[in-house]
Design a protein around this motif. Structure first.
Motif, PDB file in Angstrom:
ATOM      1  N   UNK A  67      50.065   3.033  42.675  1.00 28.54           N
ATOM      2  CA  UNK A  67      50.537   2.052  42.046  1.00 28.54           C
ATOM      3  C   UNK A  67      50.602   1.832  40.703  1.00 28.54           C
ATOM      4  N   UNK A  68      51.586   1.875  39.985  1.00 31.21           N
ATOM      5  CA  UNK A  68      51.602   1.685  38.579  1.00 31.21           C
ATOM      6  C   UNK A  68      52.622   0.337  38.391  1.00 31.21           C
ATOM      7  N   UNK A  69      52.111  -0.682  38.591  1.00 29.75           N
ATOM      8  CA  UNK A  69      52.804  -2.272  38.441  1.00 29.75           C
ATOM      9  C   UNK A  69      52.076  -3.052  37.313  1.00 29.75           C
ATOM     10  N   UNK A  70      52.419  -2.785  36.259  1.00 27.51           N
ATOM     11  CA  UNK A  70      52.112  -3.654  35.041  1.00 27.51           C
ATOM     12  C   UNK A  70      51.732  -5.126  35.454  1.00 27.51           C
ATOM     13  N   UNK A  71      50.660  -5.660  35.208  1.00 30.60           N
ATOM     14  CA  UNK A  71      50.451  -7.107  35.413  1.00 30.60           C
ATOM     15  C   UNK A  71      49.948  -7.441  36.750  1.00 30.60           C
ATOM     16  N   UNK A  72      49.844  -6.479  37.610  1.00 28.55           N
ATOM     17  CA  UNK A  72      49.838  -6.823  39.084  1.00 28.55           C
ATOM     18  C   UNK A  72      48.529  -6.106  39.572  1.00 28.55           C
TER      19      UNK A  72
END
Length: 196
Positions: free
Chosen positions: A104-109
């Motif tokens: 996962x690379x979900x900025x802000x999560x």
């Protein structure tokens, strides 16, 4: 030689003959390898363009694709052990879509152990009839389970009603939001998740 549209032009000179494509075609799915990086770059750029011309300026789409749809981008991901990409192909291995799983690379999560991201799932619109998109999703879910993951996450544009409906039909629910940058555009993405 004069080309007759009724006859297959080139029928006797060794050139490829073209037949009309079927109205609904079931694609074949296969695992992508590092050797497929150029193929993924081409289909990634084309499907991103097809998917987002309704929402983004052309210059921003081009900027994004020149950075995030390159041969090098895909080669680096495919070299990682936690990345799996399933290609949808037709004819003689012509790419028409793919599903990409990665760390996962979900900025802000905040992600947790056992999460995997469905980073991309694209398919040319002319190949969506007949359940091909569902087959790609089913392959991604099966791969994530085989990899021992517990939850799949994905992000999609908040205005992409068709994609959101597809994800909801597949058991995903909203778990957050993020800002996704495409060129000069700051887009609102919805993050969806589902247990595996």
């Amino acid at each position: 030689m004069v080309c007759d549209p009724i006859k297959n032009c080139g029928a006797n000179d060794g050139r490829t003959q073209f037949a009309a494509p079927p109205e609904v075609e079931t694609v074949r799915l296969r695992r992508a390898t590092v050797d497929d990086a150029a193929m993924l770059s081409v289909v990634g750029t084309a499907t991103f363009l097809e998917a987002y011309t309704w929402a983004l300026p052309g210059a921003d789409i081009v900027d994004f694709c020149m950075t995030h749809q390159t041969v090098d981008f895909y080669a680096k991901y495919l070299a990682k052990p936690d990345t799996r990409i399933t290609l949808a192909v037709t004819g003689e291995d012509a790419p028409v879509g793919y599903a990409m799983l990665c760390r996962p690379d979900l900025d802000g999560y905040d992600v947790r152990a056992g999460d995997i991201e469905l980073k991309r799932i694209y398919l040319f619109s002319s190949y969506r009839p007949g359940g091909n998109g569902q087959r790609l999703m089913d392959a991604a879910l099966a791969d994530a389970r085989e990899m021992g993951q517990k939850r799949m996450l994905l992000g999609t544009n908040a205005g992409n009603a068709r994609a959101i409906a597809f994800y909801r039909r597949n058991g995903f629910s909203e778990v957050g939001t993020r800002t996704f940058v495409v060129g000069a555009q700051h887009c609102c993405d919805v993050i969806f998740g589902r247990d595996l």
